[in-house]
Design a protein around this motif. Structure first.
Motif, short mmCIF file in Angstrom:
data_model
loop_
_atom_site.label_atom_id
_atom_site.label_comp_id
_atom_site.label_asym_id
_atom_site.label_seq_id
_atom_site.Cartn_x
_atom_site.Cartn_y
_atom_site.Cartn_z
N PHE A 58 24.78 28.43 95.58
CA PHE A 58 23.57 29.22 95.82
C PHE A 58 23.57 29.68 97.27
CE2 PHE A 58 22.67 24.67 96.26
CZ PHE A 58 22.20 24.58 97.56
N PRO A 59 22.99 30.85 97.55
CA PRO A 59 23.02 31.38 98.92
C PRO A 59 22.05 30.65 99.84
CG PRO A 59 21.77 32.85 97.49
CD PRO A 59 22.35 31.77 96.60
N VAL A 60 22.47 30.44 101.07
CA VAL A 60 21.59 29.93 102.12
C VAL A 60 21.70 30.88 103.31
CG1 VAL A 60 21.77 27.53 101.37
CG2 VAL A 60 23.39 28.40 103.03
N ALA A 230 28.67 22.55 79.55
CA ALA A 230 29.63 23.61 79.24
C ALA A 230 28.98 24.99 79.36
CB ALA A 230 30.19 23.40 77.83
N GLY A 231 27.72 25.09 78.93
CA GLY A 231 27.01 26.35 79.06
C GLY A 231 26.84 26.79 80.50
N LEU A 232 26.54 25.82 81.38
CA LEU A 232 26.43 26.15 82.80
C LEU A 232 27.75 26.68 83.35
CD1 LEU A 232 24.38 23.08 84.11
CD2 LEU A 232 23.56 25.43 83.88
N ALA A 233 28.85 26.01 82.98
CA ALA A 233 30.16 26.41 83.48
C ALA A 233 30.59 27.78 82.95
CB ALA A 233 31.20 25.36 83.11
N VAL A 234 30.26 28.07 81.70
CA VAL A 234 30.73 29.29 81.07
C VAL A 234 29.83 30.49 81.38
CG1 VAL A 234 31.14 30.42 78.85
CG2 VAL A 234 31.92 28.08 79.23
N PRO A 238 30.31 31.87 86.55
CA PRO A 238 30.98 33.10 86.97
C PRO A 238 30.13 34.00 87.85
CG PRO A 238 31.37 32.67 84.65
CD PRO A 238 30.32 31.70 85.09
N PHE A 239 28.82 33.77 87.87
CA PHE A 239 27.93 34.63 88.65
C PHE A 239 27.33 33.89 89.85
CE2 PHE A 239 27.79 35.73 84.13
CZ PHE A 239 28.37 36.99 84.19
N ALA A 240 27.93 32.75 90.19
CA ALA A 240 27.46 31.99 91.35
C ALA A 240 27.76 32.77 92.64
CB ALA A 240 28.13 30.62 91.40
N THR A 280 35.65 37.16 85.81
CA THR A 280 34.50 36.51 85.17
C THR A 280 34.95 35.63 84.02
OG1 THR A 280 33.03 38.34 85.78
CG2 THR A 280 32.31 36.89 84.00
N ALA A 281 35.79 36.17 83.15
CA ALA A 281 36.27 35.40 82.00
C ALA A 281 37.12 34.22 82.45
CB ALA A 281 37.06 36.30 81.06
N ALA A 282 37.97 34.43 83.46
CA ALA A 282 38.84 33.36 83.94
C ALA A 282 38.01 32.22 84.53
CB ALA A 282 39.80 33.91 84.99
N THR A 283 36.98 32.56 85.31
CA THR A 283 36.13 31.53 85.89
C THR A 283 35.40 30.75 84.80
OG1 THR A 283 35.80 32.88 87.88
CG2 THR A 283 34.25 31.08 87.50
N ALA A 284 34.92 31.46 83.79
CA ALA A 284 34.21 30.80 82.70
C ALA A 284 35.12 29.83 81.95
CB ALA A 284 33.64 31.84 81.74
#
Length: 320
Positions: A58-60, A230-234, A238-240, A280-284
């Motif tokens: 998350f951004p700071v 798993a849902g968080l990771a997938v 990727p959009f973190a 995106t897909a690779a990170t997921a």
């Protein structure tokens, strides 16, 4: 806060690895004698959650990002010894599979995030709980949030000390740089820990008393929990935030960023898959693989340590 190879000299690397080995050895012995067999899946679930949560940067302020460490939260739910093993499993998976933290620096990372963060944070949590007079739910949430903040900041200070001992960055610069940015990152850690504690207290309060009352986590709870991780990771990781984390930002500001290197090539370095063109897909997919590996590593370690059928305790058998 994952140190790469090249930031620490040989002396500091050996000293931190020795300290980490001692802490993990104590945790292994404690878990072997105290963990109840029906609690084994909870270690796997905690490792899966920590792995997935650490992908959610998350951004700071100042173009810097942070992420949940999760050590103090795990210690509150499972006890500090189990949390040390959970964090160690996660850090090993991150290191060898994703090049997140160096192989030679693994001991320092385990010591900073898996031993000191966990144990010091849990000690602060226990101390606050023993002195506070607030209503129970409020005091638990406050104690957990502050302890998580404290553990994050203390881990960053240790990291600064290791950099200074190695001659990588002078203490007068490393200490304020690491401490200041992680005081801000620690706020996010504290808020996330407090919110998770509140959810647990409202929906599964028996988990907080599991070590005293032997509460059993159902298979459905473990399954749904693993699915959530798993849902968080997938779907979220990727959009973190892609900004550098606290240590990366400090290394840029103090000019030692180029010293970082990887002693061993990891198969999914930087959470990328060479055969998938989409980042995106690779990170997921990498996140899903890592989440499952973290679950398996912690669960299998617990299975090895704890017999499937432990003999009843003497006091339980006698009815006392």
């Amino acid at each position: 806060m994952h140190l790469p190879d090249g930031f620490l000299d040989a002396r500091t690397t050996v000293a931190s690895a020795t300290a980490a080995a001692a802490g993990v050895a104590i945790a292994l012995r404690q878990v072997r004698t105290t963990l109840e067999p029906h609690r084994l899946p909870m270690l796997g679930l905690a490792a899966a959650f920590v792995f997935a949560a650490q992908m959610l940067n998350f951004p700071v302020a100042g173009g810097t990002s942070g992420h949940l460490v999760g050590g103090v939260l795990t210690a509150i739910l499972l006890g500090p010894s189990a949390a040390v093993l959970v964090m160690t499993c996660v850090l090993i998976v991150q290191c060898f599979m994703f090049a997140d933290g160096g192989v030679l620096a693994l001991g320092a990372n385990v010591f900073n995030m898996g031993v000191v963060n966990v144990c010091a944070g849990y000690a602060v949590f226990a101390l606050l709980r023993s002195f506070t007079r607030m209503e129970q739910r409020r005091s638990m949430v406050f104690a957990a949030a502050f302890a998580a903040w404290f553990g994050t900041v203390l881990g960053s200070i240790l990291c600064a000390g290791e950099l200074a001992l190695s001659g990588t960055a002078p203490w007068p610069l490393a200490f304020p740089a690491m401490a200041n940015v992680h005081m801000v990152i620690g706020i996010g850690e504290g808020l996330a820990t407090g919110l998770i504690m509140l959810v647990v207290m409202r929906n599964r309060p028996e988990l907080l008393d599991a070590r005293e009352h032997g509460a059993r986590a159902s298979l459905s709870f473990i399954g749904y929990g693993l699915l959530t991780c798993a849902g968080l990771a997938v779907f979220v990781a990727p959009f973190a935030c892609g900004w550098p984390d606290g240590l990366e930002k400090v290394s840029q500001l103090l000019g030692f960023e180029r010293q970082g290197a990887n002693a061993v090539t990891a198969p999914f370095a930087d959470y990328c898959l060479p055969w998938i063109g989409s980042t995106t897909a690779a990170t997921a997919i990498a996140g899903l693989i890592g989440t499952l590996l973290a679950f398996a590593a912690a669960y299998l370690l617990a299975r090895v340590l704890v017999p499937a059928l432990r003999a009843p305790r003497k006091d339980a058998a006698s009815g006392n």
